[in-house]
Write a protein that holds these residues in place. Structure first.
Motif, mmCIF file in Angstrom:
data_model
loop_
_atom_site.group_PDB
_atom_site.id
_atom_site.type_symbol
_atom_site.label_atom_id
_atom_site.label_comp_id
_atom_site.label_asym_id
_atom_site.label_seq_id
_atom_site.Cartn_x
_atom_site.Cartn_y
_atom_site.Cartn_z
ATOM 1 N N MET A 1 0.834 -1.123 0.000
ATOM 2 C CA MET A 1 0.000 0.000 0.000
ATOM 3 C C MET A 1 0.867 1.167 0.000
ATOM 4 N N SER A 2 2.092 0.747 -0.151
ATOM 5 C CA SER A 2 2.932 1.928 -0.335
ATOM 6 C C SER A 2 2.145 3.221 -0.187
ATOM 7 N N ILE A 3 1.162 3.494 -1.088
ATOM 8 C CA ILE A 3 0.480 4.777 -1.010
ATOM 9 C C ILE A 3 -0.397 4.761 0.249
ATOM 10 N N LEU A 4 -0.835 3.565 0.616
ATOM 11 C CA LEU A 4 -1.598 3.389 1.840
ATOM 12 C C LEU A 4 -0.624 3.539 3.007
ATOM 13 N N LEU A 5 0.634 3.175 2.752
ATOM 14 C CA LEU A 5 1.695 3.332 3.756
ATOM 15 C C LEU A 5 1.844 4.817 4.096
ATOM 16 N N THR A 6 1.929 5.645 3.069
ATOM 17 C CA THR A 6 2.091 7.072 3.343
ATOM 18 C C THR A 6 0.831 7.605 4.025
ATOM 19 N N ALA A 7 -0.330 7.047 3.666
ATOM 20 C CA ALA A 7 -1.580 7.523 4.264
ATOM 21 C C ALA A 7 -1.630 7.207 5.767
ATOM 22 N N ARG A 8 -0.972 6.135 6.176
ATOM 23 C CA ARG A 8 -0.995 5.752 7.594
ATOM 24 C C ARG A 8 -0.090 6.617 8.456
ATOM 25 N N ALA A 9 0.900 7.254 7.807
ATOM 26 C CA ALA A 9 1.972 7.899 8.574
ATOM 27 C C ALA A 9 1.475 9.013 9.497
ATOM 28 N N ALA A 10 0.369 9.694 9.109
ATOM 29 C CA ALA A 10 -0.097 10.835 9.903
ATOM 30 C C ALA A 10 -0.388 10.433 11.349
ATOM 31 N N GLN A 11 -0.858 9.191 11.530
ATOM 32 C CA GLN A 11 -1.204 8.782 12.904
ATOM 33 C C GLN A 11 0.025 8.621 13.796
ATOM 34 N N PHE A 12 1.220 8.543 13.169
ATOM 35 C CA PHE A 12 2.445 8.387 13.987
ATOM 36 C C PHE A 12 3.282 9.668 13.971
ATOM 37 N N ALA A 13 2.660 10.779 13.518
ATOM 38 C CA ALA A 13 3.395 11.992 13.132
ATOM 39 C C ALA A 13 4.639 12.313 13.955
ATOM 40 N N GLN A 14 4.521 12.350 15.264
ATOM 41 C CA GLN A 14 5.656 12.825 16.060
ATOM 42 C C GLN A 14 6.624 11.712 16.439
ATOM 43 N N ARG A 15 6.307 10.487 16.084
ATOM 44 C CA ARG A 15 7.213 9.392 16.438
ATOM 45 C C ARG A 15 8.423 9.370 15.502
ATOM 46 N N THR A 16 9.499 8.770 15.964
ATOM 47 C CA THR A 16 10.689 8.660 15.111
ATOM 48 C C THR A 16 10.451 7.588 14.053
ATOM 49 N N ALA A 17 10.685 7.964 12.798
ATOM 50 C CA ALA A 17 10.542 6.999 11.703
ATOM 51 C C ALA A 17 11.906 6.461 11.284
ATOM 52 N N ILE A 18 12.827 7.370 11.000
ATOM 53 C CA ILE A 18 14.106 6.985 10.393
ATOM 54 C C ILE A 18 15.271 7.522 11.220
ATOM 55 N N ILE A 19 16.212 6.632 11.501
ATOM 56 C CA ILE A 19 17.489 7.056 12.080
ATOM 57 C C ILE A 19 18.521 6.687 11.017
ATOM 58 N N ALA A 20 19.198 7.690 10.461
ATOM 59 C CA ALA A 20 20.062 7.436 9.308
ATOM 60 C C ALA A 20 21.312 8.308 9.437
ATOM 61 N N PRO A 21 22.297 8.092 8.561
ATOM 62 C CA PRO A 21 23.493 8.927 8.647
ATOM 63 C C PRO A 21 23.153 10.418 8.542
ATOM 64 N N GLU A 22 22.067 10.764 7.837
ATOM 65 C CA GLU A 22 21.720 12.186 7.654
ATOM 66 C C GLU A 22 21.042 12.784 8.886
ATOM 67 N N GLY A 23 20.612 11.974 9.846
ATOM 68 C CA GLY A 23 19.950 12.520 11.035
ATOM 69 C C GLY A 23 18.801 11.634 11.496
ATOM 70 N N ILE A 24 17.991 12.201 12.408
ATOM 71 C CA ILE A 24 16.835 11.466 12.945
ATOM 72 C C ILE A 24 15.579 12.175 12.458
ATOM 73 N N PHE A 25 14.635 11.441 11.909
ATOM 74 C CA PHE A 25 13.475 12.045 11.253
ATOM 75 C C PHE A 25 12.180 11.399 11.746
ATOM 76 N N SER A 26 11.177 12.249 11.980
ATOM 77 C CA SER A 26 9.876 11.742 12.433
ATOM 78 C C SER A 26 9.017 11.374 11.219
ATOM 79 N N TYR A 27 7.869 10.762 11.503
ATOM 80 C CA TYR A 27 6.918 10.456 10.425
ATOM 81 C C TYR A 27 6.429 11.743 9.782
ATOM 82 N N GLN A 28 6.268 12.805 10.590
ATOM 83 C CA GLN A 28 5.861 14.093 10.029
ATOM 84 C C GLN A 28 6.933 14.610 9.057
ATOM 85 N N ASP A 29 8.207 14.480 9.464
ATOM 86 C CA ASP A 29 9.307 14.902 8.570
ATOM 87 C C ASP A 29 9.211 14.133 7.249
#
Ligand code: MLC
Ligand code: AMP
Length: 498
Positions: A1-29
């Motif tokens: 649902m890839s596109i359904l995947l992006t649609a779900r992200a709003a409910q986790f907005a402030q949670r951390t999604a990605i920790i990567a060499p470029e930094g730490i990013f939330s679902y909102q980011d």
């Protein structure tokens, strides 16, 4: 649902999604960044209308923001491989005719010139991430979402097309089977041009609102350091990665070993797949980590299909039972079901099964029978538990979890001016599972320079496809029909290597 995947992200907005060499990013980011990327791709147009967008970025923030951006713009995400030399990148570009090619700043060369030569729009990930956000289309999940290239028995790799709904089915099956939750924290060390890293690790994590930590590259020492911190809950890899982690653990001091093993004890699940897990690796890993690796079976065309159980008994040397929503049968050559306990080809049906091979309707048709996808893998089933016996084709080799085609490698090696004939086989290997080896017949007056051939090969093929060993023979072993006998060749190579 890839596109359904992006649609779900709003409910986790402030949670951390990605920790990567470029930094730490939330679902909102991630939502905001992918909106900017999508607007960059659209440049005022309404919808990419299922045009492929080819992109090359190391595993990390840019990669995920780009993948989501392509989906949100209505495009088909077509990840390129960091390990592909120019001719392989050109092959994918010429096969897909992307609307846009996007490259990470560290990977502009040779992408930009490939794009310019073909009059294809080229962009850099940083530009895309800085673009002002605009209106985005509404995407029907029945539409094509992703093309992943996979080697087959017919030479050149094929683009496996999955829809948003296919990807969603692949994700939800694993989320259910392995009890993913928002409290999970996974480390990805896998390449992101294959289903294992893309779906099983990153997409599953982002589906449930978990933390996904992404390493740009596998490094055994770094993985151990990361595990030792004791805050990861999940790890998924190919058998070669576990073999390399075992090697690294064996070389560590007793104090470090106990720290490393302690980190494993804190995890809830460690998974192996993409190639057969040797029972010896499973047993050694259990001694080191306390985990019985959960082995599962999958394929680019179907996502995951069969898995050992999360809570129940795990069977060494077996891949377990069909995953939720996936139908499995074992058939003989004419398509009939085999007798209970007899070997048969694994055939698969379900919403997880891909749509088609990009631009190859005939090949797509050949891999389906009565709506079932024919995997080419042979298995037996006892009491509902499946054991993989091998593949129906000797020309498919699995090395370190990568599937490679002996025919594709042979075709390339035959373009070498000193090579008259060649045959490529996979030789069993404790580290790589199978090792790509070549037997060549040289042209008169030419001598084999194995190192030189490897260097030559790397300019044309991904390094993992280039034979690790090559031997010269006066002639290739052939059967009565004049066809190269690969089983005989394997024995010749194995005997030469003792
Ligand atoms: C690297 N090399 C390989 C190789 N990986 N050679 C053969 N097979 C491989 N898989 C080459 C390198 O280019 C290098 O060549 C030499 O071997 C030593 O490399 P290394 O540094 O030791 O390798 P490393 O970077 O540690 O990579 C090993 C690995 C990697 C196991 C981490 O191969 C990997 O990420 N594999 C996973 C592939 C994957 O995701 N498959 C899933 C497909 S989906 P030189 O000459 O430069 O020294 C699928 C469906 C499913 O299968 O069920 O999941
Ligand atoms: P790929 O085409 O790269 O997705 O590779 C899929 C192939 O990997 C399957 O068709 C199998 O041959 C192999 N494979 C995946 N998981 C396993 C496993 N657990 N055991 C044996 N082979 C596996």
């Amino acid at each position: 649902m890839s596109i359904l995947l992006t649609a779900r992200a709003a409910q986790f907005a402030q949670r951390t999604a990605i920790i990567a060499p470029e930094g730490i990013f939330s679902y909102q980011d991630l939502l905001e960044a992918s909106e900017r990327v999508a607007s960059f791709l659209l440049r005022g147009a309404k919808d990419l209308n299922q045009r492929p967008v080819a992109f090359l970025a190391p595993p990390g923030w840019h990669y995920v923001a780009l993948q989501w951006g392509i989906w949100r713009a209505g495009g088909i995400a077509t990840p390129l491989s960091l390990f592909h030399p120019r001719p392989e990148l050109e092959y994918v570009v010429d096969d897909t005719h992307p609307a846009v090619i996007v490259g990470h700043p560290d990977y502009i060369d040779p992408l930009r010139s490939i794009a310019e030569e073909r009059n294809i729009r080229f962009g850099v990930t940083t530009e895309a991430l800085d673009y002002p956000a605009g209106n985005l289309p509404v995407i029907d999940p029945e539409r094509r979402a992703m093309i992943l290239y996979t080697s087959g028995t017919t030479g050149k790799p094929k683009g496996v097309v999955t829809t948003h709904n296919n990807i969603a089915a692949q994700i939800t099956s694993l989320v259910e089977a392995w009890d993913w939750t928002a409290d999970d924290h996974i480390l990805n060390i896998l390449p992101l041009h294959h289903v294992h890293g893309i779906v099983n690790v990153i997409a599953c994590a982002l589906w449930v609102g978990a933390k996904c930590e992404i390493s740009p590259k596998f490094d055994a020492g770094e993985v151990w350091n990361r595990i030792s911190r004791g805050d990861l809950t999940l790890f998924m890899a190919v058998p070669t990665v576990y073999a390399k982690l075992i090697d690294s653990w064996e070389k560590a001091s007793p104090k470090d070993r106990s720290r490393m093993s302690g980190g494993c004890h804190k995890m809830r699940l460690m998974v192996s797949g993409s190639a057969a897990l040797p029972v010896s690796t499973l047993e050694r890993w259990k001694e080191i980590s306390g985990h019985v690796l959960l082995e599962r079976y999958g394929m680019t065309e179907i996502g995951m299909a069969i898995s050992n159980s999360l809570y129940g008994e795990r069977f060494p040397g077996c891949v377990g039972a069909p995953l939720p929503g996936v139908e499995i049968a074992l058939t003989d050559e004419s398509g009939g079901l085999v007798e209970r306990g007899a070997p048969g080809e694994i055939v698969v049906r379900g919403p997880n099964v891909f749509m088609d091979y990009w631009g190859k309707p005939e090949e797509t048709k050949k891999t389906f029978r009565d709506g079932w996808f024919l995997t080419g893998d042979v298995a037996v089933e006892e009491n509902g538990i499946y054991r993989i016996l091998g593949r129906s084709s000797v020309d498919i080799i699995k090395t370190g979890g990568y599937k490679v085609s002996a025919l594709e490698i042979e075709e390339t090696l035959l373009t070498h001016p000193d090579i008259k004939e060649v045959a490529v086989v996979g030789i069993p290997d404790p580290m790589w599972g199978e090792k790509v080896c070549a037997a060549v017949v040289m042209r008169p007056g030419a001598a084999l320079d194995a190192d030189g051939l490897r260097t030559w090969g790397k300019e044309r093929l991904a390094t993992y496809k280039v034979p690790k060993d090559s031997i010269a023979l006066e002639e290739l072993p052939r059967n009565a029909m004049g066809k190269v006998s690969k089983p005989t060749l394997k024995k010749i190579i194995e005997s030469k290597h003792g």
